[in-house]
Design a protein around this motif. Sequence first.
Motif, PDB file in Angstrom:
ATOM      1  N   ALA A  60       1.001  -1.067   0.043  1.00 13.62           N
ATOM      2  CA  ALA A  60      -0.043   0.058  -0.071  1.00 13.62           C
ATOM      3  C   ALA A  60       0.871   1.289   0.045  1.00 13.62           C
ATOM      4  N   ALA A  61       2.101   1.174   0.726  1.00 12.20           N
ATOM      5  CA  ALA A  61       2.624   2.314   0.734  1.00 12.20           C
ATOM      6  C   ALA A  61       3.455   2.655  -0.763  1.00 12.20           C
ATOM      7  N   ASP A  62       3.748   1.565  -1.244  1.00 12.00           N
ATOM      8  CA  ASP A  62       4.328   1.593  -2.629  1.00 12.00           C
ATOM      9  C   ASP A  62       3.066   2.172  -3.638  1.00 12.00           C
ATOM     10  N   ALA A  63       1.849   1.936  -3.549  1.00 11.81           N
ATOM     11  CA  ALA A  63       0.801   2.211  -4.261  1.00 11.81           C
ATOM     12  C   ALA A  63       0.778   3.743  -4.055  1.00 11.81           C
ATOM     13  N   ILE A  64       0.566   4.227  -2.769  1.00  8.37           N
ATOM     14  CA  ILE A  64       0.627   5.531  -2.478  1.00  8.37           C
ATOM     15  C   ILE A  64       1.715   6.336  -2.979  1.00  8.37           C
ATOM     16  N   THR A  65       3.132   5.904  -2.720  1.00  6.51           N
ATOM     17  CA  THR A  65       4.247   6.625  -3.464  1.00  6.51           C
ATOM     18  C   THR A  65       3.857   6.864  -4.886  1.00  6.51           C
ATOM     19  N   ALA A  66       3.404   5.840  -5.541  1.00  7.41           N
ATOM     20  CA  ALA A  66       3.532   5.921  -7.107  1.00  7.41           C
ATOM     21  C   ALA A  66       2.165   7.184  -7.331  1.00  7.41           C
ATOM     22  N   LEU A  67       1.150   7.258  -6.546  1.00 11.67           N
ATOM     23  CA  LEU A  67       0.191   8.203  -6.684  1.00 11.67           C
ATOM     24  C   LEU A  67       0.961   9.544  -6.587  1.00 11.67           C
ATOM     25  N   ALA A  68       1.850   9.661  -5.219  1.00 11.22           N
ATOM     26  CA  ALA A  68       2.397  10.919  -5.018  1.00 11.22           C
ATOM     27  C   ALA A  68       3.423  11.413  -6.231  1.00 11.22           C
ATOM     28  N   THR A  69       4.106  10.321  -6.689  1.00 13.52           N
ATOM     29  CA  THR A  69       5.077  10.764  -7.601  1.00 13.52           C
ATOM     30  C   THR A  69       4.098  11.146  -8.912  1.00 13.52           C
TER      31      THR A  69
END
Length: 144
Positions: A60-69
């Motif tokens: 989930a953290a990686d998915a949120i990081t992808a959204l943030a990027t």
Amino acid sequence: MADVNPLDPETPVGQVRLLISDSQLRKDPLNPTAAGEYYFSDAFISGFITLNSGNVFHAAADAITALATNDALVSKKIRKENLQTDGPAVANALRLLAQDLRARGNRVQDTADAVDGTFLIVDFADPVTPFDVFEAGAGGALWH
């Protein structure tokens, strides 16, 4: 692989969706007859889960990081008449959420490791007072 709708919170993909608030299908306002979509496909989320060895919090953290990027790359800080957007602030808030999810994933992993009896061996050397220097200061006979 078709996206599961409604999501199944008993599956890792469903759990990641819950953590990242990707739980509702979004409709395209320009094409209301088209099927709704999630932000991430099930295949994408499965990829995040695989990359993180099954840890749904890290996925989930990686998915949120992808959204943030994506938000940081696409959205800019815009101020025009009565409209104001702040893409960098949104991206920063998403990065903070990802950081929190990673910490939570670490705690879950640490608890799981403690339960199954695994542990880490960490070498420790005191950088301030190495033992041989400390012993030499005591005349070489610290423990005699």
